[in-house]
Design a protein around this motif. Structure first.
Motif, PDB file in Angstrom:
ATOM      1  N   LEU A 587      10.289  84.627  73.892  1.00  0.00           N
ATOM      2  CA  LEU A 587       9.388  85.619  74.477  1.00  0.00           C
ATOM      3  C   LEU A 587       9.701  86.332  75.826  1.00  0.00           C
ATOM      4  CD1 LEU A 587       5.497  84.110  73.544  1.00  0.00           C
ATOM      5  CD2 LEU A 587       7.029  85.672  72.197  1.00  0.00           C
ATOM      6  N   ALA A 588      10.151  85.315  76.793  1.00  0.00           N
ATOM      7  CA  ALA A 588      10.685  85.671  77.966  1.00  0.00           C
ATOM      8  C   ALA A 588      12.104  86.730  77.683  1.00  0.00           C
ATOM      9  CB  ALA A 588      11.057  84.668  78.941  1.00  0.00           C
ATOM     10  N   ASP A 589      12.786  86.341  76.769  1.00  0.00           N
ATOM     11  CA  ASP A 589      14.008  86.905  76.320  1.00  0.00           C
ATOM     12  C   ASP A 589      13.720  88.497  76.104  1.00  0.00           C
ATOM     13  OD1 ASP A 589      17.027  87.196  76.225  1.00  0.00           O
ATOM     14  OD2 ASP A 589      16.834  87.009  74.192  1.00  0.00           O
ATOM     15  N   GLY A 590      12.614  88.650  75.263  1.00  0.00           N
ATOM     16  CA  GLY A 590      12.058  89.716  74.701  1.00  0.00           C
ATOM     17  C   GLY A 590      11.651  90.925  75.796  1.00  0.00           C
ATOM     18  N   CYS A 591      10.776  90.010  76.635  1.00  0.00           N
ATOM     19  CA  CYS A 591      10.142  90.808  77.679  1.00  0.00           C
ATOM     20  C   CYS A 591      10.714  91.140  78.947  1.00  0.00           C
ATOM     21  CB  CYS A 591       8.606  89.962  77.968  1.00  0.00           C
ATOM     22  SG  CYS A 591       7.826  89.790  76.587  1.00  0.00           S
ATOM     23  N   GLU A 592      11.831  90.532  79.144  1.00  0.00           N
ATOM     24  CA  GLU A 592      12.725  90.538  80.411  1.00  0.00           C
ATOM     25  C   GLU A 592      13.026  92.131  80.683  1.00  0.00           C
ATOM     26  OE1 GLU A 592      16.373  91.097  82.629  1.00  0.00           O
ATOM     27  OE2 GLU A 592      16.440  91.105  80.405  1.00  0.00           O
ATOM     28  N   ALA A 593      13.767  92.771  79.556  1.00  0.00           N
ATOM     29  CA  ALA A 593      14.227  94.160  79.880  1.00  0.00           C
ATOM     30  C   ALA A 593      13.094  95.228  79.808  1.00  0.00           C
ATOM     31  CB  ALA A 593      15.027  94.430  78.717  1.00  0.00           C
ATOM     32  N   ALA A 594      11.761  94.824  78.907  1.00  0.00           N
ATOM     33  CA  ALA A 594      10.851  95.757  79.200  1.00  0.00           C
ATOM     34  C   ALA A 594      10.316  95.866  80.672  1.00  0.00           C
ATOM     35  CB  ALA A 594       9.744  95.528  78.161  1.00  0.00           C
ATOM     36  N   LEU A 595      10.190  94.689  81.233  1.00  0.00           N
ATOM     37  CA  LEU A 595       9.606  94.571  82.379  1.00  0.00           C
ATOM     38  C   LEU A 595      10.250  94.868  83.577  1.00  0.00           C
ATOM     39  CD1 LEU A 595       7.776  90.613  82.197  1.00  0.00           C
ATOM     40  CD2 LEU A 595       6.653  92.966  82.466  1.00  0.00           C
ATOM     41  N   ARG A 596      11.684  94.955  83.332  1.00  0.00           N
ATOM     42  CA  ARG A 596      12.643  95.393  84.517  1.00  0.00           C
ATOM     43  C   ARG A 596      12.367  96.912  84.236  1.00  0.00           C
ATOM     44  NH1 ARG A 596      17.821  95.393  83.078  1.00  0.00           N
ATOM     45  NH2 ARG A 596      17.564  93.694  81.750  1.00  0.00           N
ATOM     46  N   SER A 597      12.305  97.458  83.206  1.00  0.00           N
ATOM     47  CA  SER A 597      12.117  99.117  83.118  1.00  0.00           C
ATOM     48  C   SER A 597      10.804  99.574  83.758  1.00  0.00           C
ATOM     49  CB  SER A 597      12.217  99.245  81.631  1.00  0.00           C
ATOM     50  OG  SER A 597      11.216  98.935  81.044  1.00  0.00           O
ATOM     51  N   LEU A 598       9.948  98.708  83.922  1.00  0.00           N
ATOM     52  CA  LEU A 598       8.910  99.201  84.595  1.00  0.00           C
ATOM     53  C   LEU A 598       8.916  99.506  86.107  1.00  0.00           C
ATOM     54  CD1 LEU A 598       6.118  96.966  83.042  1.00  0.00           C
ATOM     55  CD2 LEU A 598       6.567  99.489  82.411  1.00  0.00           C
ATOM     56  N   ASP A 599       8.549 100.660  86.599  1.00  0.00           N
ATOM     57  CA  ASP A 599       8.711 100.609  88.181  1.00  0.00           C
ATOM     58  C   ASP A 599       7.390 100.025  88.899  1.00  0.00           C
ATOM     59  OD1 ASP A 599       6.325 102.666  87.761  1.00  0.00           O
ATOM     60  OD2 ASP A 599       7.755 104.114  87.494  1.00  0.00           O
ATOM     61  N   GLY A 600       7.689 100.044  90.101  1.00  0.00           N
ATOM     62  CA  GLY A 600       6.680  99.559  91.069  1.00  0.00           C
ATOM     63  C   GLY A 600       5.299 100.171  90.858  1.00  0.00           C
ATOM     64  N   SER A 601       5.192 101.355  90.580  1.00  0.00           N
ATOM     65  CA  SER A 601       3.744 102.045  90.542  1.00  0.00           C
ATOM     66  C   SER A 601       3.077 101.415  89.184  1.00  0.00           C
ATOM     67  CB  SER A 601       4.036 103.670  90.470  1.00  0.00           C
ATOM     68  OG  SER A 601       4.615 103.899  89.269  1.00  0.00           O
ATOM     69  N   SER A 602       3.779 100.666  88.164  1.00  0.00           N
ATOM     70  CA  SER A 602       2.881 100.386  87.168  1.00  0.00           C
ATOM     71  C   SER A 602       1.784  99.450  87.419  1.00  0.00           C
ATOM     72  CB  SER A 602       3.854  99.808  85.967  1.00  0.00           C
ATOM     73  OG  SER A 602       4.833 100.902  85.692  1.00  0.00           O
TER      74      SER A 602
END
Length: 646
Positions: A587-602
């Motif tokens: 789960l961490a491997d799958g979510c890492e890229a998606a979370l990194r793509s979110l900016d600070g305003s999310s």
């Protein structure tokens, strides 16, 4: 495993089939009163007397051996006669003839030779009738042979000395005696009965055994005399005890399998072998066996190497098949051992260094000492009994504490040896493997820095996810560090290492080859795990973090060219996660890229929605069905991931 289970059950119950229910050294289960006057033979004294006479025996002449030795004498005489005309041949030289003996052989007439031969045969019969001893020295045998040939002349005459040599060489290190067992037994009985037998005089109404005390050899003889010792098989009790021991072993394996679904056979073999060793030691020591000494070291070993649940299950199994002394004290000592063992099981797995484990070897034994001291003091006050009426004294308690401490320290010392033999994974071993200065991790950070950075990010997510649901944080931290080491075989084929923006996958434009490269990072990772001797629990993270996930991008590219392209070719080979820890890492491997793509305003809600979608896709794809992760735990993990991202 089944064979060891049967051995444990057999050694736990075999005494109920043909062994007396009591023996010298056992704790008396009752007070026994002599029903009448009696004089009982002291069997221990009788055995000692027989032992002292063990070297006494009677030998008789073995006719077959005598005939064989006579034939050897005749053969040696014929050999010399054959070589008489040429006394310098090798055959004659073996007799080591003197010059006088050679001259006599040359000059001897046929009549002299026949007379000489008859005298030797006559002497050999006399010697054999008296018996030949195998251990007699050659010079002594030669002298005895010469005395038998006195009719041949003076001692130094050549014909007499040559005859003595033939006899002594024929009989040297040989014997024609054998032990006559019947006559020997009669001799022993006569020797034993030459003196009065040691006897035990028993008066009617006297106390034979006292409950709770050790049975002496004399007391056992008296009990046997009055038929108070049962030697008949007890099949029903044996069946119950055998089934109890076998069931305990089976239950232990089931609990171990429940704690670790991918349990290795050698883990089960270790736990059962420890149980078998305890049974053997109990059988050897008898009433001297201490529950604390035998139960605590294996509990610590299993707690450190496999898990708390396994060590507790082993503790329960060992306690269930422990023979309780019926003296009011055995139950208390076993109870104290179980309490101390429970502390060892719970604290042993949480100790994160060898130094912390050493504290167990100090505090647990002394805690058990204080517990026993307090309880037995209460017994003395309540029941008004003396310490010397117990099966031990205060000094015994202190000595036992020192022995337990030493045994626990020895256990700590041998744990690193057993780690490789039985595939154990202790906290200290996990901490050592997580050291980022280890060669494989240093190579990963140097040759694939992007992958290493990606690994550290996933580690922080997975570690927090494991912490909030009570999973094994140390295991997932170490597993996360090694999960992508297979990318070392071709770092530039993975986007996190493509610093110049060139993507080799775009250049080859072959989705099938790209899929093979992605699968290769799992296969190569397993090869590196074997080469660097990573424990199987760590190596499991390499294939299971990908499970049988779909390589969606390359499947899409393949279907652009061929709509009938098989989805199966674009899935990892698996297996899917089989533990909470490998499931969290997926789960961490799958979510890492998606979370990194979110900016600070999310917002946190946006982050939770993104993570939940990814996790739900894994659930729908069946990737988490063997991981034991519940819906509630997954929801907690989602919030933990978002917390780390924030």
């Amino acid at each position: 495993l089944l064979m060891v289970c049967l051995l444990v059950a057999i050694f736990s119950s075999y005494k109920l089939l043909a062994v007396p229910d009591l023996k010298p050294g056992d704790i008396a289960p009752f007070n026994e009163i002599a029903p009448k006057d009696a004089i009982v033979i002291d069997t221990h004294a009788l055995k000692e007397k027989k032992k002292s006479l063990k070297g006494s025996f009677i030998q008789v002449i073995d006719k077959n051996q005598s005939n064989n030795l006579e034939r050897i004498v005749i053969k040696n005489i014929k050999r010399i006669h054959t070589e008489k005309d040429n006394i310098f041949k090798e055959g004659i030289n073996k007799t080591k003839l003197t010059n006088l003996e050679r001259k006599w052989l040359i000059k001897a007439s046929d009549s002299e030779w026949n007379e000489w031969e008859e005298e030797i045969k006559k002497a050999s019969k006399k010697m054999l009738s008296q018996g030949i001893i195998k251990t007699l020295a050659l010079d002594q045998l030669n002298e005895a042979s010469s005395l038998q040939l006195v009719d041949l002349g003076k001692k130094d005459s050549p014909n007499r000395s040559l005859g003595a040599k033939i006899l002594s060489s024929s009989f040297y290190q040989k014997t024609n005696l054998k032990v006559d067992k019947l006559k020997t037994n009669i001799l022993l009985e006569n020797l034993i009965n030459q003196e009065d037998l040691n006897t035990i005089r028993v008066k009617e109404g006297s106390l034979i055994t006292k409950k709770g005390q050790s049975i002496s050899t004399q007391e056992f003889d008296v009990l046997e005399h009055f038929n108070k010792v049962s030697r008949s098989p007890r099949p029903l009790k044996w069946l119950i005890t055998f089934s109890e021991a076998l069931g305990s072993c089976g239950l232990l394996l089931m609990i171990m399998r429940r704690e670790n679904p991918r349990l290795e056979a050698r883990h089960g073999l270790l736990s059962l072998s420890l149980l078998f060793a305890v049974q053997l030691t109990k059988d050897w020591l008898g009433p001297l066996a201490s529950p604390l000494q035998l139960i605590l070291p294996p509990t610590l070993l299993l707690s450190q190497g496999i898990g708390t649940t396994t060590s507790l299950a082993w503790l329960v199994a060992a306690s269930l098949i422990w023979p309780i002394d019926i003296n009011g004290l055995g139950e208390i000592r076993l109870l104290i051992a179980c309490i101390a063992g429970s502390f060892v099981a719970f604290s042993g797995r949480r100790m994160r260094s060898r130094a912390q484990i050493l504290q167990i070897a100090v505090f647990i034994p002394f805690g058990a000492l204080l517990g026993q001291w307090f309880i037995f003091n209460q017994l003395i006050k309540v029941k008004n009994i003396e310490f010397n009426n117990l099966s031990f004294d205060p000094n015994y308690l202190f000595n036992e504490t020192l022995i337990i401490g030493a045994m626990l320290m020895v256990t700590i010392l041998i744990i690193p040896i057993l780690e490789n033999t039985f595939g154990l994974l202790t906290r200290a071993r996990l901490m050592e493997l997580a050291d980022q200065e280890r060669p494989l991790l240093r190579r990963l950070s140097r040759e694939a820095p992007g992958t290493f950075e990606h690994t550290l990010t996933i580690l922080s997510l997975a570690e927090e996810g494991a912490r909030v649901i009570g999973a094994d944080v140390d295991l997932i931290r170490t597993g996360a560090l090694y999960h992508d080491v297979g990318k070392l075989h071709a770092p530039n084929w993975f986007i996190e290492n493509q610093q110049d923006g060139i993507n080799p996958h775009e250049e080859i434009k072959n989705p099938y080859k790209s899929a093979d490269i992605l699968q290769a990072h799992v296969d190569e990772g397993l090869k590196l795990a074997r080469r660097y001797r990573l424990p199987s629990a760590i190596a499991d993270f390499i294939p299971e973090h990908q499970g049988t996930l779909k390589m969606g991008y390359f499947l899409h590219k393949a279907r652009e060219n061929d709509p009938s392209a098989s989805e199966q070719y674009f899935r990892y080979k698996g297996p899917i996660p089989h533990s909470k820890e490998t499931g969290i890492l997926m789960l961490a491997d799958g979510c890492e890229a998606a979370l990194r793509s979110l900016d600070g305003s999310s917002s946190d809600r946006d982050a939770c929605t993104t993570v939940r979608k990814i996790i739900q896709s894994r659930q729908i794809d069946g990737q988490l069905k063997e991981s034991s992760l519940t819906r509630a735990e997954i929801e907690i993990i989602i919030r933990a991931f978002v917390s780390v991202w924030r």
